[in-house]
Design a protein around this motif. Structure first.
Motif, mmCIF file in Angstrom:
data_model
loop_
_atom_site.group_PDB
_atom_site.id
_atom_site.type_symbol
_atom_site.label_atom_id
_atom_site.label_comp_id
_atom_site.label_asym_id
_atom_site.label_seq_id
_atom_site.Cartn_x
_atom_site.Cartn_y
_atom_site.Cartn_z
ATOM 1 N N PHE B 9 0.887 -1.171 0.000
ATOM 2 C CA PHE B 9 0.000 0.000 0.000
ATOM 3 C C PHE B 9 0.919 1.214 0.000
ATOM 4 C CE2 PHE B 9 -2.285 -3.353 2.286
ATOM 5 C CZ PHE B 9 -3.457 -3.418 1.547
ATOM 6 N N VAL B 13 -2.781 6.315 -1.790
ATOM 7 C CA VAL B 13 -4.098 5.847 -2.200
ATOM 8 C C VAL B 13 -4.302 4.471 -1.566
ATOM 9 C CG1 VAL B 13 -5.561 5.259 -4.171
ATOM 10 C CG2 VAL B 13 -3.916 7.096 -4.372
ATOM 11 N N SER B 14 -5.561 4.106 -1.282
ATOM 12 C CA SER B 14 -5.803 2.871 -0.545
ATOM 13 C C SER B 14 -5.753 1.622 -1.420
ATOM 14 C CB SER B 14 -7.161 2.960 0.149
ATOM 15 O OG SER B 14 -8.183 3.068 -0.832
ATOM 16 N N ALA B 15 -5.333 1.762 -2.680
ATOM 17 C CA ALA B 15 -5.334 0.595 -3.565
ATOM 18 C C ALA B 15 -4.353 -0.466 -3.068
ATOM 19 C CB ALA B 15 -4.969 1.027 -4.972
ATOM 20 N N ARG B 16 -4.759 -1.707 -3.205
ATOM 21 C CA ARG B 16 -3.986 -2.851 -2.801
ATOM 22 C C ARG B 16 -3.144 -3.284 -4.000
ATOM 23 N NH1 ARG B 16 -5.719 -7.360 0.545
ATOM 24 N NH2 ARG B 16 -5.136 -9.248 -0.530
#
Ligand SMILES: [Zn+2]
Lengths: 419, 368
Positions: B9, B13-16
């Motif tokens: 992470f 941004v919270s993208a995995r």
């Protein structure tokens, strides 16, 4: 090979922590609290939060608690530095012989209550900014003093309406809290309504209030108020003996009233888990983050199970205590006669043994409560959550800055702390 | 093993992001499956943060971002553990830290208890003279109201004080004569307001702000006027030493120490109460000894019988003060009497009252 990470389990919240590990944490914590006379509480609170947060998995990823015990300790020391002048001021105000002195107790109570609510909101900010999910922190906007005024006014209203206003209070306060809660740039809100909780809770409220009303009614109907008024006006010592002949059936009314109060108490005890279950369901189902909605499928029977577990462990602990008391008393007695202690010394040792026993029992019950009811409510509450649309959680941008722990310290010093 | 997979992470941004991890000589390299570099963390800056069992969660210290790298591969985790100082899979650093925390907490507890025993009374003694007389006077008025409410069970009001009813004024005159002689010898900077009250206990109390109550029971128990004078001299000692203010400050200090800092856990209230009671008992012993010493010197200065306070104490069992006396039993009285008798009188004592005045004073509360 791409099996290093399991596919994200969408739309669910799971709690992964084992009860055994939590028990171990609590037992060690209880012992260290005792040895350090409570100073260890900052470390214990941090350990507990790390455990609960880390083991809570939302849509495939776990939360992270990033706070440290030292932050809590420093926050507490700041809070003491703030509270000493305030307490001194209240003390001086109490010395005033005029109006201020007369009302100083009430003023102190209300302002400390306000300060407690202020602390609750600031402590929540600390906890949120130390909560990280997918590399993004939560944060909280809003003014603590504004929340404190709101909460103090609502609590006053709830008190005056004998709890009837409670659903509207909690709905209003949760709306304020959630409106000011943000996960990165995604803001929360609360959609639970006071009326819904009111209608569900009303039968429970009536079950407790009606027996108390009956008790009061029977007393009012039988007491001869002219005699009571005269006796009170004369400041007499024998109010009861003058009242009894003038109020026929007083004895029966008193017995009835006591029985009704007992009934109300029992109802309260039996219905409390039910109330807790519907409160958790109502609260969880009102949570929203952007388009993400939450539903709680918590079953009431599960909450009763948590309390049943507590009662079972508490009974076992009682039996163990009972078995320990006699040998301990014998040992203390034997030692004191053996060393030829003076009566003063003997009394001191006896008191110390009693004190030790009391502290052991109190800490024991509290540890059992935390490891059964608190743990289960967290576990069940989390596992019962269903999330509607988690796609938004993938695109949240970072926002917010960490806050200080002074709010936590104040809450600790004022004894209004949460987890 | 120097490579593997994880989840990254980036902290913005919270993208995995699925990530490839490679361990270099000095840093950990994180790349996405296409080979683009996502992060390069020097081993010295890597820290381990809270994670569930079976997951190693890493962060980069002082980076300002909350970037996280999660590794489930045990072998890779071990390899990182070997390279990064702050990563602690075995928990040994954690255990060492915990042990030092416990040691420091215990040391802090001990030092705070010692502070309660030595520091608080010493500090209160230094601070008491700084309390303005005005505050002390107000405090006295507030305490007086409470004490009167507690002692005056029958709501006698003004009549609670002896000396105004028929037959009582001669007794009051005798009492005032006795008190005047002591007051002149003491020459205290505060105005004093003494009175005898209708209570049967053998006791006397001094309140902040110069109020002194002598209980009628004390006069009844005394065998000569100098014994009463001795007890009054003891109370004057409390006034001179500002013991009330000192005790109050001590109480506040103990509340702070034992109410807020220590004892904040379930069951801790009882520990706090016990510790406070013990400490307060030890303070009050010093305070009483100080007042006794003062009384003996004052009696000598006023030309009275120095030992009278001692004989009075022996008769009433040392319970001149209300409150806990379980621990202040007979040995304590003996020590107090011995300390009083250690003061060598300078001249031949002159009794405070003659026989007629003493007889009048014994009837100050209606001569029961
Ligand atoms: Zn004294």
């Amino acid at each position: 090979m791409n099996g290093a990470s399991p596919p994200a389990a969408a739309a669910h919240v799971r709690f992964l922590g084992s009860r055994r590990a939590y028990w171990r944490l609590q037992l060690r914590g209880a012992f260290l609290l005792l040895v350090t006379l409570g100073i260890y509480r900052f470390w214990l609170a941090t350990d507990i939060r790390r455990f609960l947060w880390s083991n809570t998995e939302v849509a495939g990823d776990t939360l992270e608690y990033y706070g440290t015990p030292l932050e809590l300790l420093v926050g507490f020391l700041f809070a003491i530095a703030i509270l000493i002048p305030i307490y001194s001021l209240f003390f001086l105000a109490a010395l005033d012989l005029g109006v201020i002195g007369q009302f100083s107790g009430l003023i102190a109570f209300v302002s400390l209550f306000w300060l407690g609510q202020y602390a609750v909101f600031r402590a929540r900010r600390y906890r949120l900014t130390r909560t990280i999910y997918r590399g993004i922190r939560f944060h909280q906007s809003g003014a603590p003093w504004r929340y404190a005024f709101r909460a103090t006014a609502w609590w006053g209203l709830t008190f005056l309406t004998l709890g009837l206003a409670y659903p509207f209070q909690i709905a209003s306060l949760e709306r304020y809290k959630l409106r000011n809660t943000h996960y990165g740039d995604l803001s929360g809100r609360f959609e639970g309504t006071g009326w819904r909780l009111f209608l569900r809770g009303l039968p429970l409220w009536l079950a407790v209030i009606i027996p108390i009303g009956l008790a009061l009614g029977s007393l009012i109907a039988t007491i001869n108020f002219t005699v009571l008024g005269d006796a009170l006006a004369e400041n007499a010592d024998d109010i009861l003996s003058r009242l009894a002949p003038a109020s026929p059936g007083l004895a029966i009314a008193v017995v009835f009233a006591l029985a009704m109060v007992l009934v109300a108490f029992l109802f309260g005890l039996i219905l409390y888990p039910l109330f807790q279950a519907l409160l958790v369901r109502w609260w969880s189902s009102g949570l929203r983050f952007g388009a993400l909605a939450v539903v709680s499928r918590l079953r009431t029977g599960q909450v009763y199970g948590a309390y049943a577990r507590f009662i079972a462990w508490a009974l076992l602990f009682c039996i163990a205590l009972g078995l320990l008391i006699a040998p301990t008393m014998f040992a203390v007695d034997y030692i004191t006669t053996r060393i030829g202690a003076s009566p003063v010394m003997r009394e001191l040792l006896g008191t110390a043994a009693l004190l030790g026993g009391y502290v052991f029992a109190a800490l024991g019950f509290s540890t059992i409560y935390r490891s059964t009811v608190i743990f289960s409510l967290w576990q069940l509450g989390m596992n019962a959550l269903e999330l509607s649309d988690t796609s938004q959680l993938e695109t949240v941008k970072a926002a917010g800055t960490p806050s200080s722990a002074i709010g936590e310290g104040l809450a600790d010093a004022l004894h209004v702390g949460g987890l | 093993m120097t490579a593997g997979h994880g989840i990254f992470f980036d902290g913005a941004v919270s993208a995995r992001q699925e990530a490839k991890i490679a361990l270099g000589d000095t840093a950990l390299h994180v790349t996405n499956p296409d080979g683009r570099l996502l992060a390069e963390w020097p081993f010295g800056e890597i820290e381990e943060v809270a994670a569930p069992d079976g997951v190693l969660r890493l962060a980069r210290r002082n980076s300002g971002l909350l970037a996280r790298l999660e590794i489930r591969d045990a072998a890779l985790a071990t390899a990182i553990d070997e390279r990064a100082e702050a990563v602690d899979r075995s928990g040994s650093i954690h255990r060492r830290q915990r042990a030092s925390v416990i040691a420091w907490s215990v040391a802090a507890t001990v030092s705070l208890v010692l502070l309660g025993y030595y520091g608080v009374p010493a500090l209160a003694e230094r601070l008491a003279p700084l309390v303005p007389p005005e505050v002390e006077r107000r405090l006295g008025a507030a305490v007086d109201m409470q004490v009167r409410g507690m002692l005056d069970k029958n709501n006698l009001g003004e009549g609670f004080e002896c000396g105004a009813r028929p037959g009582e004024p001669p007794g009051k005159a005798a009492f005032e004569k006795m008190f005047g002689r002591l007051e002149r010898a003491a020459a205290l900077p505060v105005p004093l307001r003494p009175s005898v009250i209708r209570r049967e206990e053998a006791n006397a109390i001094a309140l902040p702000g110069g109020r002194i109550y002598v209980f009628e029971g004390l006069i009844a128990k005394a065998e000569n006027p100098d014994e009463v004078a001795g007890v009054i001299a003891h109370e004057l000692g409390h006034v001179a030493n500002r013991d009330n203010t000192t005790t109050l400050l001590q109480g506040a200090g103990l509340s702070l120490l034992f109410g807020m800092v220590l004892g904040d856990f379930v069951g801790g209230g009882a520990v706090v109460l016990a510790a406070r009671t013990l400490l307060q008992l030890s303070y009050s012993r010093d305070v009483e000894l100080g007042a006794d010493r003062y009384a003996a010197r004052l009696m000598d200065k006023a030309g009275g019988e120095v030992r009278a306070l001692g004989t009075m104490l022996e008769r009433i069992g040392g319970a001149t003060e209300p409150g806990a006396k379980i621990l202040l039993d007979h040995p304590e009285t003996k020590a107090r009497v011995a300390a009083i008798n250690a003061v060598a009188p300078k001249g031949t004592p002159v009794p405070f009252l003659d026989a007629a005045e003493w007889a009048a004073m014994r009837r100050i509360c209606g001569g029961r």
